[in-house]
Design a protein around this motif. Structure first.
Motif, mmCIF file in Angstrom:
data_model
loop_
_atom_site.group_PDB
_atom_site.id
_atom_site.type_symbol
_atom_site.label_atom_id
_atom_site.label_comp_id
_atom_site.label_asym_id
_atom_site.label_seq_id
_atom_site.Cartn_x
_atom_site.Cartn_y
_atom_site.Cartn_z
ATOM 1 N N TRP A 27 -29.800 -92.898 59.045
ATOM 2 C CA TRP A 27 -29.453 -91.847 59.998
ATOM 3 C C TRP A 27 -30.161 -92.123 61.301
ATOM 4 O O TRP A 27 -31.350 -92.447 61.321
ATOM 5 N N LYS A 28 -29.425 -91.999 62.398
ATOM 6 C CA LYS A 28 -29.995 -92.313 63.711
ATOM 7 C C LYS A 28 -29.555 -91.267 64.724
ATOM 8 O O LYS A 28 -28.387 -90.879 64.757
ATOM 9 N N LYS A 29 -30.500 -90.829 65.535
ATOM 10 C CA LYS A 29 -30.190 -89.957 66.669
ATOM 11 C C LYS A 29 -30.306 -90.817 67.926
ATOM 12 O O LYS A 29 -31.257 -91.572 68.073
ATOM 13 N N VAL A 30 -29.306 -90.712 68.794
ATOM 14 C CA VAL A 30 -29.296 -91.488 70.028
ATOM 15 C C VAL A 30 -29.167 -90.541 71.212
ATOM 16 O O VAL A 30 -28.576 -89.472 71.109
ATOM 17 N N ASP A 31 -29.730 -90.958 72.326
ATOM 18 C CA ASP A 31 -29.698 -90.158 73.546
ATOM 19 C C ASP A 31 -28.526 -90.561 74.434
ATOM 20 O O ASP A 31 -27.983 -91.675 74.312
ATOM 21 N N GLU A 32 -28.159 -89.688 75.317
ATOM 22 C CA GLU A 32 -27.095 -89.962 76.278
ATOM 23 C C GLU A 32 -27.380 -91.261 77.018
ATOM 24 O O GLU A 32 -28.504 -91.514 77.450
ATOM 25 N N GLY A 33 -26.384 -92.114 77.125
ATOM 26 C CA GLY A 33 -26.522 -93.380 77.832
ATOM 27 C C GLY A 33 -27.076 -94.520 76.996
ATOM 28 O O GLY A 33 -27.081 -95.677 77.435
ATOM 29 N N GLN A 34 -27.536 -94.244 75.793
ATOM 30 C CA GLN A 34 -28.115 -95.275 74.943
ATOM 31 C C GLN A 34 -27.022 -96.164 74.353
ATOM 32 O O GLN A 34 -25.996 -95.684 73.882
ATOM 33 N N THR A 35 -27.241 -97.481 74.397
ATOM 34 C CA THR A 35 -26.316 -98.428 73.794
ATOM 35 C C THR A 35 -26.549 -98.436 72.288
ATOM 36 O O THR A 35 -27.668 -98.633 71.825
ATOM 37 N N ILE A 36 -25.490 -98.233 71.533
ATOM 38 C CA ILE A 36 -25.564 -98.200 70.074
ATOM 39 C C ILE A 36 -25.210 -99.574 69.514
ATOM 40 O O ILE A 36 -25.881 -100.091 68.625
ATOM 41 N N ILE A 37 -24.148 -100.161 70.030
ATOM 42 C CA ILE A 37 -23.718 -101.516 69.680
ATOM 43 C C ILE A 37 -23.474 -102.245 70.995
ATOM 44 O O ILE A 37 -22.881 -101.691 71.913
ATOM 45 N N ASP A 38 -23.915 -103.498 71.066
ATOM 46 C CA ASP A 38 -23.638 -104.287 72.257
ATOM 47 C C ASP A 38 -22.713 -105.448 71.907
ATOM 48 O O ASP A 38 -22.704 -105.929 70.766
ATOM 49 N N PHE A 39 -21.957 -105.866 72.869
ATOM 50 C CA PHE A 39 -21.038 -106.994 72.731
ATOM 51 C C PHE A 39 -21.776 -108.197 72.149
ATOM 52 O O PHE A 39 -22.894 -108.498 72.550
ATOM 53 N N ASP A 40 -21.184 -108.837 71.174
ATOM 54 C CA ASP A 40 -21.703 -110.037 70.507
ATOM 55 C C ASP A 40 -22.842 -109.777 69.524
ATOM 56 O O ASP A 40 -23.402 -110.725 68.983
ATOM 57 N N ASP A 41 -23.215 -108.507 69.290
ATOM 58 C CA ASP A 41 -24.217 -108.228 68.255
ATOM 59 C C ASP A 41 -23.702 -108.782 66.929
ATOM 60 O O ASP A 41 -22.511 -108.686 66.632
#
Length: 102
Positions: A27-41
């Motif tokens: 379980w993960k909480k993320v903030d506004e603007g935070q990258t969750i997945i990036d291209f080429d991960d």
């Protein structure tokens, strides 16, 4: 406490013991603007959006970004890499504070 039964995708499933899968959930909480997945991960996780909104974008070779979709609570993303085993083809960014089950 977070539970897989909070994930909309799994609600209504009565013939599967979801408790068996609880230990596999992150379980993960993320903030506004935070990258969750990036291209080429290289990851192949599937992400279930329990709360909040995210934006999926692709980058061109020239560096331009195009919005593919805005997803809302109850939707999921990341399934393509889980299926084909390839690196991520897009990036996903939180549009507001979000809770994700991975």
């Amino acid at each position: 406490m977070a539970s897989i039964t909070q994930v909309a995708f799994f609600q209504g499933i009565s013939d599967l013991d979801l408790a068996r899968f609880e230990h596999r959930c992150l379980w993960k909480k993320v903030d506004e603007g935070q990258t969750i997945i990036d291209f080429d991960d290289p990851s192949s996780d599937v992400y279930f959006l329990v709360a909040g909104d995210v934006r999926i974008q692709v980058r061109t070779a020239g560096g331009r970004e195009f919005i593919l979709a805005d997803l809302r609570e109850g939707e999921f993303f990341g399934e393509l890499s889980a299926i084909d085993g390839e690196p991520r083809s897009a990036n996903v960014t939180a549009l507001n504070r979000a809770t994700i089950c991975i």
